[in-house]
Design a protein around this motif. Structure first.
Motif, PDB file in Angstrom:
ATOM      1  N   CYS A 126      11.895   2.046  -8.811  1.00 35.55           N
ATOM      2  CA  CYS A 126      10.927   1.327  -7.999  1.00 35.55           C
ATOM      3  C   CYS A 126       9.985   0.518  -8.894  1.00 35.55           C
ATOM      4  O   CYS A 126       9.730  -0.653  -8.637  1.00 35.55           O
ATOM      5  CB  CYS A 126      10.151   2.355  -7.186  1.00 35.55           C
ATOM      6  SG  CYS A 126       9.077   1.645  -5.986  1.00 35.55           S
ATOM      7  N   THR A 127       9.491   1.150  -9.975  1.00 36.44           N
ATOM      8  CA  THR A 127       8.611   0.454 -10.906  1.00 36.44           C
ATOM      9  C   THR A 127       9.366  -0.679 -11.582  1.00 36.44           C
ATOM     10  O   THR A 127       8.816  -1.759 -11.786  1.00 36.44           O
ATOM     11  CB  THR A 127       8.090   1.430 -11.975  1.00 36.44           C
ATOM     12  OG1 THR A 127       7.517   2.538 -11.312  1.00 36.44           O
ATOM     13  CG2 THR A 127       7.036   0.791 -12.859  1.00 36.44           C
ATOM     14  N   HIS A 183       9.592  -3.532  -9.282  1.00 30.71           N
ATOM     15  CA  HIS A 183       8.259  -4.129  -9.165  1.00 30.71           C
ATOM     16  C   HIS A 183       7.951  -5.007 -10.381  1.00 30.71           C
ATOM     17  O   HIS A 183       7.462  -6.132 -10.246  1.00 30.71           O
ATOM     18  CB  HIS A 183       7.203  -3.021  -9.020  1.00 30.71           C
ATOM     19  CG  HIS A 183       5.803  -3.535  -9.135  1.00 30.71           C
ATOM     20  ND1 HIS A 183       5.151  -4.169  -8.095  1.00 30.71           N
ATOM     21  CD2 HIS A 183       4.938  -3.562 -10.181  1.00 30.71           C
ATOM     22  CE1 HIS A 183       3.955  -4.548  -8.498  1.00 30.71           C
ATOM     23  NE2 HIS A 183       3.794  -4.193  -9.755  1.00 30.71           N
ATOM     24  N   LEU A 213       9.952  -8.280 -10.379  1.00 37.54           N
ATOM     25  CA  LEU A 213       9.393  -9.277  -9.451  1.00 37.54           C
ATOM     26  C   LEU A 213       8.068  -9.836  -9.959  1.00 37.54           C
ATOM     27  O   LEU A 213       7.823 -11.034  -9.879  1.00 37.54           O
ATOM     28  CB  LEU A 213       9.187  -8.654  -8.061  1.00 37.54           C
ATOM     29  CG  LEU A 213      10.448  -8.324  -7.264  1.00 37.54           C
ATOM     30  CD1 LEU A 213      10.087  -7.603  -5.975  1.00 37.54           C
ATOM     31  CD2 LEU A 213      11.230  -9.600  -6.942  1.00 37.54           C
ATOM     32  N   SER A 214       7.218  -8.947 -10.496  1.00 41.14           N
ATOM     33  CA  SER A 214       5.885  -9.441 -10.858  1.00 41.14           C
ATOM     34  C   SER A 214       5.917 -10.261 -12.145  1.00 41.14           C
ATOM     35  O   SER A 214       5.284 -11.305 -12.215  1.00 41.14           O
ATOM     36  CB  SER A 214       4.870  -8.313 -10.918  1.00 41.14           C
ATOM     37  OG  SER A 214       5.257  -7.359 -11.863  1.00 41.14           O
ATOM     38  N   ARG A 263       5.442 -11.235  -2.426  1.00 39.93           N
ATOM     39  CA  ARG A 263       6.622 -10.372  -2.550  1.00 39.93           C
ATOM     40  C   ARG A 263       6.496  -9.485  -3.793  1.00 39.93           C
ATOM     41  O   ARG A 263       6.958  -8.337  -3.801  1.00 39.93           O
ATOM     42  CB  ARG A 263       7.870 -11.271  -2.644  1.00 39.93           C
ATOM     43  CG  ARG A 263       9.156 -10.520  -2.491  1.00 39.93           C
ATOM     44  CD  ARG A 263      10.313 -11.402  -2.086  1.00 39.93           C
ATOM     45  NE  ARG A 263      11.557 -10.709  -2.412  1.00 39.93           N
ATOM     46  CZ  ARG A 263      12.320 -10.984  -3.460  1.00 39.93           C
ATOM     47  NH1 ARG A 263      12.009 -11.977  -4.265  1.00 39.93           N
ATOM     48  NH2 ARG A 263      13.407 -10.273  -3.698  1.00 39.93           N
ATOM     49  N   ALA A 264       5.862 -10.014  -4.838  1.00 39.48           N
ATOM     50  CA  ALA A 264       5.678  -9.265  -6.082  1.00 39.48           C
ATOM     51  C   ALA A 264       4.500  -8.290  -5.992  1.00 39.48           C
ATOM     52  O   ALA A 264       4.199  -7.583  -6.946  1.00 39.48           O
ATOM     53  CB  ALA A 264       5.459 -10.239  -7.246  1.00 39.48           C
ATOM     54  N   GLY A 265       3.818  -8.278  -4.839  1.00 37.31           N
ATOM     55  CA  GLY A 265       2.692  -7.356  -4.646  1.00 37.31           C
ATOM     56  C   GLY A 265       1.445  -7.763  -5.420  1.00 37.31           C
ATOM     57  O   GLY A 265       0.553  -6.951  -5.656  1.00 37.31           O
ATOM     58  N   THR A 307      -0.020  -2.207 -12.956  1.00 31.72           N
ATOM     59  CA  THR A 307       1.239  -1.700 -13.518  1.00 31.72           C
ATOM     60  C   THR A 307       1.664  -2.542 -14.725  1.00 31.72           C
ATOM     61  O   THR A 307       2.147  -2.006 -15.725  1.00 31.72           O
ATOM     62  CB  THR A 307       2.373  -1.748 -12.464  1.00 31.72           C
ATOM     63  OG1 THR A 307       1.827  -1.397 -11.202  1.00 31.72           O
ATOM     64  CG2 THR A 307       3.496  -0.819 -12.811  1.00 31.72           C
ATOM     65  N   GLU A 308       1.474  -3.856 -14.614  1.00 36.59           N
ATOM     66  CA  GLU A 308       1.883  -4.771 -15.681  1.00 36.59           C
ATOM     67  C   GLU A 308       1.054  -4.498 -16.942  1.00 36.59           C
ATOM     68  O   GLU A 308       1.587  -4.414 -18.052  1.00 36.59           O
ATOM     69  CB  GLU A 308       1.690  -6.230 -15.240  1.00 36.59           C
ATOM     70  CG  GLU A 308       2.548  -6.648 -14.054  1.00 36.59           C
ATOM     71  CD  GLU A 308       2.111  -6.034 -12.731  1.00 36.59           C
ATOM     72  OE1 GLU A 308       0.939  -5.636 -12.590  1.00 36.59           O
ATOM     73  OE2 GLU A 308       2.964  -5.921 -11.825  1.00 36.59           O
ATOM     74  N   SER A 356      10.870 -10.191 -17.250  1.00 38.78           N
ATOM     75  CA  SER A 356      11.240  -9.930 -15.848  1.00 38.78           C
ATOM     76  C   SER A 356      12.619  -9.292 -15.705  1.00 38.78           C
ATOM     77  O   SER A 356      13.177  -9.266 -14.608  1.00 38.78           O
ATOM     78  CB  SER A 356      11.160 -11.227 -15.042  1.00 38.78           C
ATOM     79  OG  SER A 356      12.216 -12.088 -15.434  1.00 38.78           O
TER      80      SER A 356
END
Lengths: 118, 118
Positions: A4-5, A8, A11-12, A58-60, A82-83, B17
């Motif tokens: 999941c991470t 994420h 995407l981010s 979409r990337a939150g 998170t990044e 990414s």
């Protein structure tokens, strides 16, 4: 959870790889804005800006909500957490490795000079 | 200069990414490795891994050097510094905005309660 991470972060980081989208995040970190405001600010068509907003959402990284006939954009409160965590963890590992290398070099120098002083 | 940083961030966030490329950076933050080592570790063809290494090198995140017949990869010492800086600056702006909002809410509450205590 790890999967999941990973998704994420895919995407981010992909969302962050565009100068206009980074500009939008910078703008939203100062104040919320409508898609129309953002399109004007970045001298872009409404359609073009909508696409960027969609990628960021979409990337939150941002949230959007309809206020009357206007769609307002705001930075997500957890955006970039998170990044930042991922980058900091990698940098810490790397710094620890360099510190360990420095220690080895120091030890070698001390041995060359006939053992540690004191 | 700003243009240069923007291009650098485009390339590096794009490089970040992908989960395999993030894995390679994680690996290299622990120890240098050859492309062959990395291909084995990530169960990938040599050609596939070469492509990922090229993307990371182009983004300035890693360096490679030829040692005999082997190409060794190492994390660039400045890797992730600009990226961490960019993320932190945005987060600080955003946190400052929330702190300012909190202050306004506190002031409104105090006014509602008949002025500040003390």
């Amino acid at each position: 959870m790890v999967q999941c991470t990973a998704l994420h972060l895919d995407l981010s980081f992909s969302a962050l790889s565009d100068a206009t989208r980074r500009g939008v995040l910078e703008q939203l970190s100062r104040a919320d804005a409508s898609i129309t405001d953002l399109a004007e600010k970045f001298q872009m068509t409404l359609t073009g800006m909508k696409k960027h907003v969609h990628v960021l959402e979409r990337a939150g990284l941002i949230t959007t909500r309809k206020v009357g006939r206007v769609r307002k954009c705001a930075l997500d409160q957890r955006a970039l957490a998170t990044e930042a965590e991922w980058i900091e963890a990698r940098r810490k590992l790397f710094e620890a490795r360099f510190a360990a290398l420095d220690a080895v070099i120091l030890e070698m120098q001390q041995e060359k000079n006939g053992g540690p002083a004191g």
